[in-house]
Write a protein that holds these residues in place. Sequence first.
Motif, mmCIF file in Angstrom:
data_model
loop_
_atom_site.group_PDB
_atom_site.id
_atom_site.type_symbol
_atom_site.label_atom_id
_atom_site.label_comp_id
_atom_site.label_asym_id
_atom_site.label_seq_id
_atom_site.Cartn_x
_atom_site.Cartn_y
_atom_site.Cartn_z
ATOM 1 N N LYS A 168 0.867 -1.177 0.000
ATOM 2 C CA LYS A 168 0.000 0.000 0.000
ATOM 3 C C LYS A 168 0.902 1.224 0.000
ATOM 4 C CE LYS A 168 -3.733 -2.358 2.448
ATOM 5 N NZ LYS A 168 -4.551 -2.510 1.221
ATOM 6 N N PHE A 169 0.798 2.005 -1.065
ATOM 7 C CA PHE A 169 1.712 3.135 -1.268
ATOM 8 C C PHE A 169 1.027 4.446 -0.915
ATOM 9 C CE2 PHE A 169 3.523 6.489 -3.926
ATOM 10 C CZ PHE A 169 4.883 6.363 -3.652
ATOM 11 N N GLU A 170 1.771 5.321 -0.241
ATOM 12 C CA GLU A 170 1.222 6.634 0.109
ATOM 13 C C GLU A 170 2.276 7.720 -0.116
ATOM 14 O OE1 GLU A 170 -0.684 9.038 3.945
ATOM 15 O OE2 GLU A 170 -0.969 6.855 3.736
ATOM 16 N N LEU A 171 1.888 8.730 -0.872
ATOM 17 C CA LEU A 171 2.738 9.884 -1.172
ATOM 18 C C LEU A 171 2.043 11.142 -0.681
ATOM 19 C CD1 LEU A 171 5.011 11.407 -2.929
ATOM 20 C CD2 LEU A 171 3.309 11.369 -4.760
ATOM 21 N N ARG A 172 2.786 12.044 -0.063
ATOM 22 C CA ARG A 172 2.232 13.341 0.319
ATOM 23 C C ARG A 172 3.181 14.442 -0.142
ATOM 24 N NH1 ARG A 172 1.252 12.076 6.707
ATOM 25 N NH2 ARG A 172 0.298 10.011 6.433
ATOM 26 N N SER A 173 2.599 15.558 -0.571
ATOM 27 C CA SER A 173 3.406 16.706 -0.982
ATOM 28 C C SER A 173 2.581 17.980 -0.863
ATOM 29 C CB SER A 173 3.882 16.539 -2.428
ATOM 30 O OG SER A 173 4.650 17.659 -2.847
ATOM 31 N N ASN A 174 3.267 19.091 -0.647
ATOM 32 C CA ASN A 174 2.585 20.378 -0.666
ATOM 33 C C ASN A 174 2.656 21.003 -2.063
ATOM 34 O OD1 ASN A 174 5.399 20.860 -0.408
ATOM 35 N ND2 ASN A 174 5.017 22.918 0.409
ATOM 36 N N TRP A 175 3.337 20.355 -3.003
ATOM 37 C CA TRP A 175 3.333 20.795 -4.401
ATOM 38 C C TRP A 175 2.427 19.833 -5.169
ATOM 39 C CZ3 TRP A 175 7.058 19.932 -8.967
ATOM 40 C CH2 TRP A 175 6.809 20.875 -9.971
ATOM 41 N N PHE A 176 1.215 20.279 -5.443
ATOM 42 C CA PHE A 176 0.202 19.399 -6.007
ATOM 43 C C PHE A 176 0.616 18.834 -7.364
ATOM 44 C CE2 PHE A 176 -3.833 20.858 -3.532
ATOM 45 C CZ PHE A 176 -3.127 20.761 -2.347
ATOM 46 N N THR A 177 1.395 19.596 -8.126
ATOM 47 C CA THR A 177 1.843 19.116 -9.436
ATOM 48 C C THR A 177 2.647 17.832 -9.298
ATOM 49 O OG1 THR A 177 1.873 21.344 -10.368
ATOM 50 C CG2 THR A 177 3.206 19.689 -11.492
ATOM 51 N N TYR A 178 3.448 17.725 -8.240
ATOM 52 C CA TYR A 178 4.248 16.521 -8.009
ATOM 53 C C TYR A 178 3.338 15.308 -7.871
ATOM 54 C CZ TYR A 178 8.082 13.652 -6.198
ATOM 55 O OH TYR A 178 9.032 12.669 -6.039
ATOM 56 N N VAL A 179 2.302 15.447 -7.062
ATOM 57 C CA VAL A 179 1.378 14.343 -6.825
ATOM 58 C C VAL A 179 0.618 13.996 -8.106
ATOM 59 C CG1 VAL A 179 -0.591 13.553 -5.461
ATOM 60 C CG2 VAL A 179 1.162 14.997 -4.410
ATOM 61 N N GLU A 180 0.205 15.009 -8.834
ATOM 62 C CA GLU A 180 -0.543 14.780 -10.071
ATOM 63 C C GLU A 180 0.329 14.093 -11.122
ATOM 64 O OE1 GLU A 180 -1.685 18.791 -10.697
ATOM 65 O OE2 GLU A 180 -3.298 18.726 -9.194
ATOM 66 N N GLU A 181 1.611 14.472 -11.180
ATOM 67 C CA GLU A 181 2.529 13.795 -12.094
ATOM 68 C C GLU A 181 2.754 12.349 -11.678
ATOM 69 O OE1 GLU A 181 5.396 17.286 -13.992
ATOM 70 O OE2 GLU A 181 6.217 15.875 -12.535
ATOM 71 N N PHE A 182 2.873 12.119 -10.375
ATOM 72 C CA PHE A 182 3.071 10.755 -9.882
ATOM 73 C C PHE A 182 1.863 9.895 -10.239
ATOM 74 C CE2 PHE A 182 4.400 7.281 -7.348
ATOM 75 C CZ PHE A 182 5.697 7.517 -6.914
ATOM 76 N N GLN A 183 0.680 10.471 -10.094
ATOM 77 C CA GLN A 183 -0.537 9.729 -10.435
ATOM 78 C C GLN A 183 -0.561 9.369 -11.917
ATOM 79 O OE1 GLN A 183 -4.374 11.767 -9.890
ATOM 80 N NE2 GLN A 183 -5.174 9.835 -9.087
ATOM 81 N N ARG A 184 -0.181 10.303 -12.763
ATOM 82 C CA ARG A 184 -0.129 10.035 -14.204
ATOM 83 C C ARG A 184 0.914 8.960 -14.510
ATOM 84 N NH1 ARG A 184 -2.182 8.768 -18.888
ATOM 85 N NH2 ARG A 184 -0.803 9.283 -20.637
ATOM 86 N N SER A 185 2.042 8.996 -13.820
ATOM 87 C CA SER A 185 3.104 8.009 -14.039
ATOM 88 C C SER A 185 2.631 6.618 -13.655
ATOM 89 C CB SER A 185 4.348 8.392 -13.231
ATOM 90 O OG SER A 185 4.816 9.673 -13.611
ATOM 91 N N LEU A 186 1.903 6.512 -12.556
ATOM 92 C CA LEU A 186 1.338 5.224 -12.151
ATOM 93 C C LEU A 186 0.334 4.728 -13.189
ATOM 94 C CD1 LEU A 186 0.741 5.841 -8.339
ATOM 95 C CD2 LEU A 186 2.380 4.230 -9.324
ATOM 96 N N GLN A 187 -0.452 5.665 -13.712
ATOM 97 C CA GLN A 187 -1.436 5.300 -14.730
ATOM 98 C C GLN A 187 -0.751 4.705 -15.956
ATOM 99 O OE1 GLN A 187 -3.626 8.597 -16.516
ATOM 100 N NE2 GLN A 187 -5.496 7.375 -16.518
ATOM 101 N N LEU A 188 0.391 5.256 -16.326
ATOM 102 C CA LEU A 188 1.146 4.733 -17.470
ATOM 103 C C LEU A 188 1.655 3.324 -17.190
ATOM 104 C CD1 LEU A 188 3.163 7.941 -18.421
ATOM 105 C CD2 LEU A 188 1.316 6.892 -19.754
ATOM 106 N N ALA A 189 1.791 2.994 -15.907
ATOM 107 C CA ALA A 189 2.218 1.653 -15.499
ATOM 108 C C ALA A 189 1.020 0.765 -15.165
ATOM 109 C CB ALA A 189 3.150 1.747 -14.302
#
Length: 225
Positions: A168-189
């Motif tokens: 179970k993976f959990e990422l937190r950031s105060n820069w929302f773009t980072y989280v949104e990019e990570f989500q897109r990267s996971l989607q590509l996988a």
Amino acid sequence: MNEFTGDSRVISSNQVGLHEKLDEVVLKHLQHDFKKPYQTHTLAAFKEVEKWVEQQGKPIIFDSCCGVGESTYHIAKAHPEAIVLGMDKSADRLSKHPSDGEALIEELDNYRLLQVNLNDFWRLAVEANWTLSHHYLLYPNPWPKSKHLQRRWHGSAVFPAIIKLGGKFELRSNWFTYVEEFQRSLQLANVESCTEIYKTDHAITPFERKYWASGQQSLRLICDL
């Protein structure tokens, strides 16, 4: 560049929205193995802690980029059934454990702090066939300049190792773009995830505490790898 609000930094970037080369970079890394040689100190640290992990025989949790290890303590306290490895590249930060924030009330024996290069440690864990129960990546360096995409974890060559470690993976950031990019990267996988604004009564990292005290929000991504 960074501006200051209260006691913490508000991230400013020359990048608008998701990086234009995000898909291209992530797909390249998903299709090619990362074969950079391991650094000696990380290899030695892995071999040493591997013995402890085998002796414990418990579920494994990673707290990556743990800083002073305050979050590691709280994660270990919340998961007495598991062992937790808090990892950071900075020996100076780790030496400040527990932290200058919330006092650690009780001694725990189910976590260890390691000074390692995560590019190497994650791959070594994959090679050792470790499967995590949980993996926390709380407030990693966001590298907000557009030219630094590949220094962000989702844009780096080691990104596939994060997926292979599972849990179970959990990422937190105060820069929302980072989280949104990570989500897109996971989607590509082909990994589905969800995001939400995250706030609790008790912050578990010094950064989290400073961000919230200055009115900044945290965005959390969670998924099951």
